[in-house]
Design an enzyme around this catalytic site. Structure first.
Site, PDB file in Angstrom:
ATOM      1  N   ARG A  48      94.369  74.012  68.193  1.00 13.70           N
ATOM      2  CA  ARG A  48      93.061  74.254  67.592  1.00 13.70           C
ATOM      3  C   ARG A  48      93.158  75.078  66.307  1.00 13.70           C
ATOM      4  NH1 ARG A  48      90.045  78.039  69.759  1.00 13.70           N
ATOM      5  NH2 ARG A  48      90.854  77.629  71.847  1.00 13.70           N
ATOM      6  N   TYR A  99      70.831  65.107  52.842  1.00 10.98           N
ATOM      7  CA  TYR A  99      71.201  64.243  53.958  1.00 10.98           C
ATOM      8  C   TYR A  99      70.353  64.650  55.174  1.00 10.98           C
ATOM      9  CZ  TYR A  99      73.931  62.471  57.836  1.00 10.98           C
ATOM     10  OH  TYR A  99      74.328  61.848  58.990  1.00 10.98           O
ATOM     11  N   ASP A 173      77.192  69.873  48.667  1.00 11.53           N
ATOM     12  CA  ASP A 173      77.632  68.689  49.413  1.00 11.53           C
ATOM     13  C   ASP A 173      78.053  67.649  48.374  1.00 11.53           C
ATOM     14  OD1 ASP A 173      77.821  66.233  50.766  1.00 11.53           O
ATOM     15  OD2 ASP A 173      76.353  66.826  52.274  1.00 11.53           O
ATOM     16  N   LYS A 198      82.979  59.175  54.592  1.00 13.68           N
ATOM     17  CA  LYS A 198      82.471  58.267  53.577  1.00 13.68           C
ATOM     18  C   LYS A 198      83.588  57.896  52.586  1.00 13.68           C
ATOM     19  CE  LYS A 198      78.744  59.178  55.892  1.00 13.68           C
ATOM     20  NZ  LYS A 198      77.776  60.198  55.534  1.00 13.68           N
TER      21      LYS A 198
HETATM   22  C1  LIG Z   1      77.148  61.285  56.197  1.00  9.09           C
HETATM   23  C2  LIG Z   1      76.811  62.518  55.442  1.00  9.09           C
HETATM   24  C3  LIG Z   1      76.950  63.776  56.033  1.00  9.09           C
HETATM   25  C4  LIG Z   1      77.353  63.959  57.477  1.00  9.09           C
HETATM   26  O1  LIG Z   1      78.682  63.565  57.706  1.00  9.09           O
HETATM   27  P1  LIG Z   1      79.225  63.059  59.130  1.00  9.09           P
HETATM   28  O2  LIG Z   1      80.652  62.794  58.855  1.00  9.09           O
HETATM   29  O3  LIG Z   1      78.426  61.844  59.485  1.00  9.09           O
HETATM   30  O4  LIG Z   1      79.003  64.156  60.094  1.00  9.09           O
HETATM   31  C5  LIG Z   1      76.682  64.897  55.247  1.00  9.09           C
HETATM   32  N1  LIG Z   1      76.281  64.777  53.972  1.00  9.09           N
HETATM   33  C6  LIG Z   1      76.129  63.581  53.365  1.00  9.09           C
HETATM   34  C7  LIG Z   1      75.691  63.517  51.955  1.00  9.09           C
HETATM   35  C8  LIG Z   1      76.391  62.407  54.080  1.00  9.09           C
HETATM   36  O5  LIG Z   1      76.213  61.226  53.491  1.00  9.09           O
END
Ligand SMILES: *Cc1c(COP(=O)(O)O)cnc(C)c1O
Length: 361
Positions: A48, A99, A173, A198
Site C-alpha cells: 500500500r 466533472y 483538474d 481518460k
Molecule cells: C472522468 C473524470 C474524472 C473522474 O475520474 P475517474 O477515473 O472516473 O474516477 C475527474 N475529472 C474529469 C474531468 C473527468 O473527466
C-alpha cells in the site's frame, strides 16, 4: 531507473522516462511488480506504500507536468484525496460545470458539514475572485479547464495569483488538456488532478487517477492520505496506463486534428444549434436544435461512434450529458459530448452526418 533530463521535449519524455537503466539484459520496460509486501528494511516495505510499477508511471507523468506524481485507483480517488486536505469547515470554490463526480463529492462533504462549496462560472475571473474573497474560510480553489462538458476555459495564471494572495491553495483538474497541452504547475497551480482513465491511459480499458505537485510538503501530505485511505491502484492497471501513456502525443495529435475538423463541419450542420470547441484538445460539445429527443436519436443512430460515457480513448464516443441526473441543470438538454478518437475523420463524419440527418429539428 534511467535519468531523463527534464530539458527533453514532451514527446521524448513520454517515450523515454520511467524506464530501467540501459544495461545488458535489462528489460526495456519496467516489469509489472505484483507484490503486497517486500523484504524488510528497504524503502517500500508494504504494497500500500509503494510499488515500482507505480513509480515508473509517476516518473513519466511527474516529468511531463513538472512535479512529482502519485498514482491513485481512480480520478475520483485522487480528487477526493485533495478535498481531504481541506480542514474541517473550510471552503472550496469550484466550477459549476466541474466533472459531475467532483460536484457530487463536494455536495456529499457539505451535507456532512465537513466543508462548504461555492460553485462559480470558472471563465468569469472577477466572479471567481469575488467568491474567494467572500468566504473567509476558503482554503481551496478548484479549477477545471476546459470544463466537462461545457468546455469553458479558466484564466489559470490570474486565478492562481489571486488565490495565493488570499492564502488559498489551487488545484487544476487537467484531464481534458493533458500535460501536453497545458501544464498547470507552470501556470501557478499547486496540485494537478488527473483521471488517467481518460487520455493518459487512452484505451478505455483501465481506471486510474493521479495527483502531481512540485511542493514537497503537499506531496508528503497527499502520499500520507494515500497510505492511510488506501485508494491505491493495481500494478497491472498502472502498467497498462504507462503503456498507453507512451503514445499520448501521437494519439492526441490525431484526435485533436479530427476534433478540429469535425467541429468546423458540425458548425455548418442544420441540426446543430451550437458547437463548443475551445480550439485545442479532442472533446467537442454540440448542442442539437431538436433538444433531448434529437440528441437521444443521434446517440441511438450512430454505428461507428459508440454511445458511451467516458472519454479520451482511441475510439470515438458520444453521449447526451443530461441523461445523467447529476449533470448540472445549466447544461443544455440537447448537448452531446463527443470524445473524438483517432479513426479516419471521413468515416467519423460520414457516420455522424448520416445519424444527424434523422435528428434535424
Ligand atoms: C472522468 C473524470 C474524472 C473522474 O475520474 P475517474 O477515473 O472516473 O474516477 C475527474 N475529472 C474529469 C474531468 C473527468 O473527466
Amino acid at each position: 531507473m534511467s535519468e531523463p533530463a527534464s530539458d527533453l521535449r514532451p514527446a521524448t519524455i513520454t517515450v523515454t522516462a520511467g524506464r530501467p537503466a540501459h544495461e545488458p539484459d535489462a528489460p526495456l520496460n519496467p516489469p509489472i511488480t505484483m507484490a503486497s509486501t517486500y523484504v524488510a528494511t528497504g524503502d517500500l516495505e508494504y504494497g500500500r506504500y509503494g510499488n515500482p510499477t507505480w513509480s515508473a508511471f509517476e516518473e513519466v507523468l511527474g516529468t511531463l507536468e513538472g512535479g512529482r506524481a502519485l498514482a491513485f485507483a481512480s480520478g475520483m480517488a485522487a480528487a477526493t484525496t485533495v478535498l481531504d486536505l481541506v480542514g474541517q469547515g473550510g471552503g472550496v470554490v469550484a466550477p459549476r460545470h466541474s466533472y459531475s463526480g467532483t460536484v457530487m463529492a463536494l455536495a456529499d462533504l457539505e451535507s456532512r458539514e465537513r466543508l462548504h462549496g461555492t460553485l462559480v462560472d470558472i471563465a468569469d475571473t472577477d466572479a471567481v475572485v469575488a467568491a474567494m474573497r467572500a468566504d473567509e474560510d476558503c482554503a481551496l480553489l478548484w479549477i477545471e479547464s476546459p470544463t466537462n462538458p461545457a468546455l469553458e476555459i479558466a484564466d489559470i495564471p490570474a486565478l492562481a495569483q489571486a488565490a495565493h494572495e488570499l492564502g488559498i491553495r489551487v488545484v487544476v483538474d487537467n484531464t481534458f488538456a493533458t500535460p501536453l497541452l497545458q501544464q498547470p504547475l507552470a501556470l501557478g497551480a499547486d496540485i494537478v488532478v488527473h483521471s488517467a482513465t481518460k487520455y493518459l491511459a487512452g484505451h478505455s480499458d483501465v481506471q486510474l487517477g493521479a495527483l502531481v505537485t512540485a511542493d514537497d510538503e503537499v506531496h508528503a501530505a497527499l502520499k500520507g492520505r494515500r497510505d492511510l485511505v488506501g485508494a491505491v491502484p493495481g500494478p497491472f492497471e498502472t502498467w497498462l496506463a504507462l503503456r498507453g501513456l507512451r503514445t499520448l502525443h501521437v494519439r492526441l495529435d490525431r484526435a485533436q486534428a479530427n476534433a478540429a475538423e469535425l467541429a468546423r463541419r458540425l458548425a455548418d450542420h442544420p441540426a446543430i444549434e451550437e458547437v463548443r470547441y475551445p480550439g485545442f484538445g479532442a472533446i467537442v460539445a454540440a448542442v442539437l436544435g431538436g433538444g433531448a429527443p434529437a440528441a437521444d436519436l443521434l446517440a441511438h443512430d450512430v454505428r461507428l461512434w459508440v454511445h458511451a460515457t467516458s472519454l479520451g480513448g482511441v475510439e470515438s464516443t458520444l453521449e447526451r450529458r443530461r441523461r445523467w441526473k447529476a449533470e448540472a441543470a445549466t447544461i443544455p438538454e440537447g448537448l452531446v459530448r463527443m470524445s473524438v478518437g483517432i479513426e479516419d475523420v471521413e468515416d467519423l463524419w460520414a457516420d455522424l452526418s448520416r445519424a444527424l440527418s434523422s435528428a434535424r429539428p
